[in-house]
Design a protein around this motif. Structure first.
Motif, PDB file in Angstrom:
ATOM      1  N   SER A   9       0.767  -0.953   0.040  1.00  7.18           N
ATOM      2  CA  SER A   9       0.003   0.136   0.191  1.00  7.18           C
ATOM      3  C   SER A   9       0.914   1.278  -0.080  1.00  7.18           C
ATOM      4  O   SER A   9       1.125   1.914   1.094  1.00  7.18           O
ATOM      5  N   GLN A  10       1.373   1.425  -1.009  1.00 10.31           N
ATOM      6  CA  GLN A  10       2.439   2.527  -1.182  1.00 10.31           C
ATOM      7  C   GLN A  10       1.906   3.928  -0.705  1.00 10.31           C
ATOM      8  O   GLN A  10       2.723   4.675  -0.596  1.00 10.31           O
ATOM      9  N   ASP A  11       0.584   4.182  -0.724  1.00 14.61           N
ATOM     10  CA  ASP A  11       0.157   5.462  -0.155  1.00 14.61           C
ATOM     11  C   ASP A  11      -0.347   5.524   1.116  1.00 14.61           C
ATOM     12  O   ASP A  11      -0.718   6.565   1.557  1.00 14.61           O
ATOM     13  N   ASP A  12      -0.219   4.473   2.003  1.00 13.86           N
ATOM     14  CA  ASP A  12      -0.630   4.350   3.427  1.00 13.86           C
ATOM     15  C   ASP A  12       0.554   4.303   4.070  1.00 13.86           C
ATOM     16  O   ASP A  12       1.072   3.264   4.825  1.00 13.86           O
ATOM     17  N   ASP A  13       1.027   5.464   4.465  1.00 10.38           N
ATOM     18  CA  ASP A  13       2.269   5.997   5.202  1.00 10.38           C
ATOM     19  C   ASP A  13       1.407   5.939   6.843  1.00 10.38           C
ATOM     20  O   ASP A  13       0.458   6.456   6.881  1.00 10.38           O
ATOM     21  N   ASN A  36       4.240  -5.123  22.415  1.00  6.60           N
ATOM     22  CA  ASN A  36       2.897  -5.560  22.935  1.00  6.60           C
ATOM     23  C   ASN A  36       2.867  -7.066  22.148  1.00  6.60           C
ATOM     24  O   ASN A  36       1.715  -7.486  22.413  1.00  6.60           O
ATOM     25  N   GLY A  37       3.606  -7.455  21.161  1.00  6.85           N
ATOM     26  CA  GLY A  37       3.506  -8.605  20.430  1.00  6.85           C
ATOM     27  C   GLY A  37       2.797  -8.320  18.972  1.00  6.85           C
ATOM     28  O   GLY A  37       2.755  -9.115  18.209  1.00  6.85           O
ATOM     29  N   LYS A  38       2.554  -6.928  18.803  1.00  6.67           N
ATOM     30  CA  LYS A  38       1.724  -6.860  17.541  1.00  6.67           C
ATOM     31  C   LYS A  38       2.602  -6.887  16.489  1.00  6.67           C
ATOM     32  O   LYS A  38       3.866  -6.518  16.730  1.00  6.67           O
ATOM     33  N   LYS A  39       2.399  -7.319  15.288  1.00  4.19           N
ATOM     34  CA  LYS A  39       3.148  -7.354  14.108  1.00  4.19           C
ATOM     35  C   LYS A  39       2.816  -6.650  13.106  1.00  4.19           C
ATOM     36  O   LYS A  39       1.491  -6.489  12.655  1.00  4.19           O
ATOM     37  N   LEU A  40       3.717  -6.105  12.470  1.00  4.48           N
ATOM     38  CA  LEU A  40       3.593  -4.850  11.466  1.00  4.48           C
ATOM     39  C   LEU A  40       4.180  -5.398  10.375  1.00  4.48           C
ATOM     40  O   LEU A  40       5.648  -5.660  10.236  1.00  4.48           O
ATOM     41  N   ILE A  41       3.539  -5.501   9.092  1.00  7.74           N
ATOM     42  CA  ILE A  41       4.437  -5.514   7.742  1.00  7.74           C
ATOM     43  C   ILE A  41       4.621  -4.493   7.098  1.00  7.74           C
ATOM     44  O   ILE A  41       3.474  -3.640   6.849  1.00  7.74           O
ATOM     45  N   VAL A  42       5.782  -4.042   6.458  1.00  9.23           N
ATOM     46  CA  VAL A  42       6.124  -2.560   6.057  1.00  9.23           C
ATOM     47  C   VAL A  42       6.865  -2.978   4.455  1.00  9.23           C
ATOM     48  O   VAL A  42       7.403  -3.813   4.417  1.00  9.23           O
ATOM     49  N   ALA A  43       7.053  -2.129   3.788  1.00  6.96           N
ATOM     50  CA  ALA A  43       7.393  -2.157   2.629  1.00  6.96           C
ATOM     51  C   ALA A  43       8.926  -1.822   2.502  1.00  6.96           C
ATOM     52  O   ALA A  43       9.631  -2.236   1.933  1.00  6.96           O
TER      53      ALA A  43
END
Length: 65
Positions: A9-13, A36-43
């Motif tokens: 999602s190139q426009d979702d900063d 807190n254990g949450k995982k984020l996938i980033v570009a």
């Protein structure tokens, strides 16, 4: 705080508090695990995220002196 882009999602900063990062993995996508254990996938690549965190921390310590 560091500015990142959500994966596929190139426009979702978004802005992330760098102090909440526990680990960063490339599997091959970059996955950030927060304290807190949450995982984020980033570009961004793992190296880019590390550089942003280092720049952020340098800026903070520079203002303390």
């Amino acid at each position: 705080m560091i500015k990142l882009t959500r994966f596929k999602s190139q426009d979702d900063d978004f802005v992330l508090n760098a102090e909440l990062i526990e680990t960063i993995d490339e599997t091959p996508d970059t996955v950030i695990t927060l304290t807190n254990g949450k995982k984020l996938i980033v570009a961004e690549s793992m190296d880019e995220v590390v550089r942003k965190v280092m720049d952020y921390r340098r800026a903070i310590f520079r203002s303390i002196r």
